[in-house]
Design an enzyme around this catalytic site. Sequence first.
Site, PDB file in Angstrom:
ATOM      1  N   ASP A 138       0.843  -1.201   0.000  1.00 20.70           N
ATOM      2  CA  ASP A 138       0.000   0.000   0.000  1.00 20.70           C
ATOM      3  C   ASP A 138       0.873   1.245   0.000  1.00 20.70           C
ATOM      4  O   ASP A 138       1.752   1.396   0.844  1.00 20.70           O
ATOM      5  CB  ASP A 138      -0.920   0.006   1.222  1.00 20.70           C
ATOM      6  N   HIS A 145      -3.971  13.845   1.650  1.00 19.10           N
ATOM      7  CA  HIS A 145      -4.265  12.874   2.705  1.00 19.10           C
ATOM      8  C   HIS A 145      -3.101  12.811   3.694  1.00 19.10           C
ATOM      9  O   HIS A 145      -3.298  12.836   4.905  1.00 19.10           O
ATOM     10  CB  HIS A 145      -4.514  11.492   2.078  1.00 19.10           C
ATOM     11  N   ASP A 244      -9.487   0.229   1.548  1.00 21.57           N
ATOM     12  CA  ASP A 244      -8.490  -0.240   2.508  1.00 21.57           C
ATOM     13  C   ASP A 244      -8.971   0.129   3.921  1.00 21.57           C
ATOM     14  O   ASP A 244      -8.562   1.132   4.487  1.00 21.57           O
ATOM     15  CB  ASP A 244      -7.139   0.419   2.187  1.00 21.57           C
TER      16      ASP A 244
HETATM   17 MN    MN Z   1      -4.370   2.575   2.700  1.00 22.90          MN
END
Ligand code: MN
Length: 438
Positions: A138, A145, A244
């Site tokens: 990931d 973010h 996720d």
């Molecule tokens: Mn993530």
Amino acid sequence: MSLINETHDASLTSWVSSANVENCDFPIQNLPFATFKRKGSNEALRGGVAIGDQILDLAQVAQSGLFSGEVQDALQAASETTLNKLMGLGSKANSALRLALSRALRTGSEQQATLESCLVAQADAEYGMPCTIGDYTDFYTSVYHATAVGSLFRPDNPLLPNYKWVPIGYHGRSSTIGISGQSFHRPQGQTKAPDADEPSFGPCKRLDYELEMGIFIGKGNEMGHPIKITDADDHVFGLCLFNDWSARDIQAWEYQPLGPFLAKNFASTISPWIVTTEALAPYRVAFSRPAEDPQPMEYLSSSFNSEQGSFDVQLECLLETEKMRNAGDDAALLSKSSFKHSYWTVAQMVTHHSVNGCAMQPGDLLGSGTQSGPEHEEAGSLLELTRGGKEAISLPNGEERKFLEDGDAVIMRGYCAKDGFARIGFGEVVGTVLPALK
Ligand code: MN
């Protein structure tokens, strides 16, 4: 370099009439891949391509005798229970298959009569994992973010100095990645409130989603032989939607000094359909950096990456609470964003991942990281939308949320649109939170 070819022609229509309906996610210009079988059947999973509200069964097409050579080889690979072999054939073989299917599905195709018997309605199908995901990584590619989350976890030091130089990522686990429709029990774990002396154990109280894109590796590379940025696109099969799920309270206590661990590997959900990078070619956009930021190092730069390295995939995230579901209300829109805001491109992620000699394999999955846009309301997680759980968001039916509650379903959708080209969609990814196991 133009990647546009006859399969992208906006004037093409299909003899599958549902593919020609305005705003359909799966017109003939899209042709995404999944694995599927008939709902509730004992059939083997096999590859399929979406066309309108139907699935073209590639195992049946492989047996039809209509195709030969490279296309037939690709169809054989797509007949397996996973798409790993098809992915590993590389972009040239996949492009040949796309062209053959595009021609065969067009209005007026001589192959219509044979292929009509190879269709299965999407409404009658259930989907499998598209491939065996050997490894999952990931990334963290939205600077908006990263800055917003960093300011919540480390108010005086939100964006760490490596962020603008290194595509930051961590190795996750593939064992708990599931297909859309997945439901999972609220995770339990260790958490520690900021004012508590000691941690406590129990169900996660700050359960969240992350609005991400999933990137599937196509052709792999040999260990010790990095993928150059100029070759990176040849190693990507396609993109999907990716949720996720994240346990923020577990994350806050466990993440230092080695990064995410149990806050991230209890569930992750992907959409069944993988849209190929060839289908996404018309929606590529320029990649650039603000002049005051460091420019990517040479191994992460190419003229093609600068000119067309980003993808403008419009993303949206919706919430359907149990109360909404019981009342038959529509899901509530939480936010919208676009993958074009990503601080690093898909090619840069692939190149950086292999620059040390790491071997990538067909079917490996890269998460893009939460795709929050520049504005607060474009945030791709509740953590950001509620400013760390300080400001509840109001839903149309009067309910409020700071984090996810039991029974909540999160729905993510994505599509691409551009003047002169067809609108193509990703379908959706849905996942539902169940109560913690007692
Ligand atoms: Mn993530």
